[in-house]
Design an enzyme around this catalytic site. Structure first.
Site, PDB file in Angstrom:
ATOM      1  N   CYS A 135      60.899 -22.119  99.376  1.00 32.88           N
ATOM      2  CA  CYS A 135      60.238 -22.388 100.657  1.00 32.88           C
ATOM      3  C   CYS A 135      59.393 -21.207 101.119  1.00 32.88           C
ATOM      4  O   CYS A 135      58.392 -21.384 101.814  1.00 32.88           O
ATOM      5  CB  CYS A 135      61.275 -22.747 101.717  1.00 32.88           C
ATOM      6  SG  CYS A 135      62.566 -21.504 101.927  1.00 32.88           S
ATOM      7  N   GLU A 172      52.169 -27.137 101.084  1.00 30.39           N
ATOM      8  CA  GLU A 172      53.280 -26.549 100.340  1.00 30.39           C
ATOM      9  C   GLU A 172      53.424 -27.303  99.014  1.00 30.39           C
ATOM     10  O   GLU A 172      53.929 -28.416  98.976  1.00 30.39           O
ATOM     11  CB  GLU A 172      54.574 -26.640 101.151  1.00 30.39           C
ATOM     12  CG  GLU A 172      55.731 -25.914 100.490  1.00 30.39           C
ATOM     13  CD  GLU A 172      57.002 -25.975 101.310  1.00 30.39           C
ATOM     14  OE1 GLU A 172      57.794 -25.013 101.240  1.00 30.39           O
ATOM     15  OE2 GLU A 172      57.223 -26.972 102.008  1.00 30.39           O
TER      16      GLU A 172
END
Length: 540
Positions: free
Chosen positions: A341, A438
């Site tokens: 992440c 992402e």
């Protein structure tokens, strides 16, 4: 049969996607560079016969009230080996009824059981015994983590499991040091605060670091005296079941830790909206985090800790040692197959060293050892599953079509499993999808900047705010960037330092609340003020 279907699917998908990529590159005049990158990349590691793990899968049921039991429906689901796409085992599929059973067990353990009434010292001793057992079984636990997830075994055994052990020892040490305060009042009253456990906590962990996130959540929750219902990711259910069995061997009372394997729309949703769950903690995507928060608020308004996505800038300043910066930026992005992440997925490089950095970043990517994660020396294993694999390749195609320069990689490695060649893009613009979204994969996007004011504005121009890396030899530059970047963590001349005492969490849509360290305790404690009158006090 399933494996054959998967192989056919991959062959069909990637013969066509490779052709499309080549066509796009031809039209952009960049095919020769792509060919140089591909021709110099070794695929031998990825096409070796997969190493068979020497471990038996014993625990595939749900863990409720200290016992392994079948799901109420009797359903199971397969968990897959990302090296091949073949089934490892069938795992009990929990749903709303199983969440009800687990929450009831956790509620009874909190309201009537020994855990919250046990001395904090005894709780800490159980946690320490568990840490010792986990350390003793490092080889088995790391094998399960690698087999189910695809991460390199050496990474799991030498980095991650020791950090899990350390985290439980860290929070075991905190268990008997949690206390409130006394404070003076303006009148004749005695005032104190109590730090109390919430009660039943619902914890939801992701697939990229199953046991690390298990320790980040279960450790402080139990140290504070809460009971737990843990929902694992459907992609990686095996390791949490195994280590939770060890926890009970260490003396954990029944009902204190319950583990449910299942899917988000069923088990996850039931946990988030359960009226008898007092606190939630979720790690995952920002989109899912919104759903979790909505369910928590629309049920019993339970508080939620969220650790969500990121698009973290890694800033290489003009005074940087380029060789060291290349190595660190490579690690920041490619660690754990890029499935992190806080990956440094926007590499901002000062224009004065940009060209040198790009060439050396490409060379480092070409040297990256990709292959069977059980093979010694492997740096990068397969992506977690076909969905993630396809998503990453889609982003790579978007980068090519958007005009970024593909320096190397950009396609599947080998013909079996979810392996992707380490990919490097240069000439990336801020509005390209590879710079805004992402990706969660081994795709490095290198952007050019002129000065600090510019890079600060561009680095902050995102809905995310999880982490950032700064590479400079100037203390003044480091201080300027540290205070200007709107993120939860700034690493200066280092990256991915996750000591137990260092808090972790994000700004903006990267979540709220903190995990790890002393700040992590506050996620699992409520503060109660207690006021009583004083009669004729000697002092106030």
């Amino acid at each position: 049969m399933a494996a054959r279907r998967l192989s056919s699917l991959l062959s069909l998908s990637y013969s066509s996607s490779s052709a499309a990529a080549a066509t796009s590159l031809c039209s952009l005049g960049r095919l020769s560079r792509l060919q140089r990158g591909i021709n110099s990349f070794s695929t031998s590691a990825a096409i070796d016969e997969p190493i068979k793990p020497s471990i038996q899968i014993d625990h595939t049921q749900l863990l409720i009230n200290g016992k392994f039991v079948n799901s109420a429906s009797g359903k199971t689901f397969p968990t897959y080996d990302p090296r091949t796409g073949e089934e490892i085992a069938h795992v009990a599929e929990g749903d709303a009824e199983d969440i009800d059973r687990a929450v009831a067990a956790a509620r009874k353990a909190f309201d009537e059981g020994p855990w919250p009434k046990m001395t904090a010292y005894e709780r800490s001793r159980i946690m320490l015994r568990f840490a010792d057992l986990l350390e003793k079984h490092t080889e088995e636990v790391a094998t399960l983590e690698t087999w189910d997830n695809g991460k390199p075994y050496e990474q799991a055994a030498n980095i991650e499991i020791p950090k899990v052990v350390r985290m439980f020892r860290y929070y075991a040490g905190w268990a008997d040091k949690i206390h409130g305060l006394t404070m003076p009042a303006d009148r004749e009253y005695h005032v104190q605060t109590l730090h109390e456990p919430y009660g039943v906590t619902g914890l939801i962990i992701p697939w990229n670091f199953p046991l690390l996130l298990y320790s980040w959540k279960v450790g402080p929750a139990l140290a504070c005296g809460n009971t737990v219902v843990l929902k694992t990711s459907e992609q990686t259910p095996l390791s949490a079941l195994y280590v939770s069995k060890l926890f009970h061997e260490a003396g954990l009372p029944p009902g204190v830790l319950n583990v449910i394997s299942g899917f988000g729309p069923t088990a996850g949703a039931a946990l988030c909206s359960h009226m008898n769950v007092d606190k939630l903690s979720f790690t995952g995507s920002s989109a899912t985090g919104k759903v979790v928060l909505g369910m928590a608020s629309s049920s019993n308004l339970k508080p939620v800790t969220l650790e969500l996505g990121g698009k973290s800038p890694f800033i290489v300043c003009k005074d940087a040692d380029v060789d060291k910066a290349v190595d660190l930026a490579h690690f920041a992005l490619f660690f754990n197959q890029g499935q992190c992440c806080c990956a440094g997925s926007r590499t901002f490089v000062h224009e004065s060293v940009y060209d040198e950095f790009v060439e050396k970043a490409k060379a480092r990517a070409l040297k990256r050892a990709v292959g069977d994660p059980f093979k010694k020396g492997t740096e990068q294993g397969p992506q977690i599953d076909n969905a993630q694999f396809q998503k990453i390749l889609k982003y790579i195609r978007s980068g090519i079509e958007g005009g970024a320069t593909l320096e190397t990689g950009g396609e599947q490695l080998g013909s079996t499993g979810y392996y992707i060649k380490p990919t490097v893009f240069s000439n990336v613009k801020d509005d390209m999808l590879i710079a805004t979204d992402e990706i969660f994969g081994p795709v490095q996007s290198i952007l050019k900047f002129k000065d600090l004011d510019e890079v600060i504005q561009r680095a902050n121009a995102t809905s995310y705010g999880l982490a950032a890396g700064v590479f400079t030899q100037s203390l003044e530059t480091a201080n300027t960037l540290t205070r200007a970047l709107r993120v939860g963590t700034v690493w200066i001349n280092c990256y991915d330092i996750f000591d137990a005492a260092i808090p972790f969490g994000g700004f903006k849509m990267s979540g709220h609340g903190r995990e790890k360290g002393i700040y992590g305790l506050s996620s699992y404690l409520q503060i109660k003020a207690v006021v009583s009158p004083l009669k004729n006090p000697a002092w106030l």
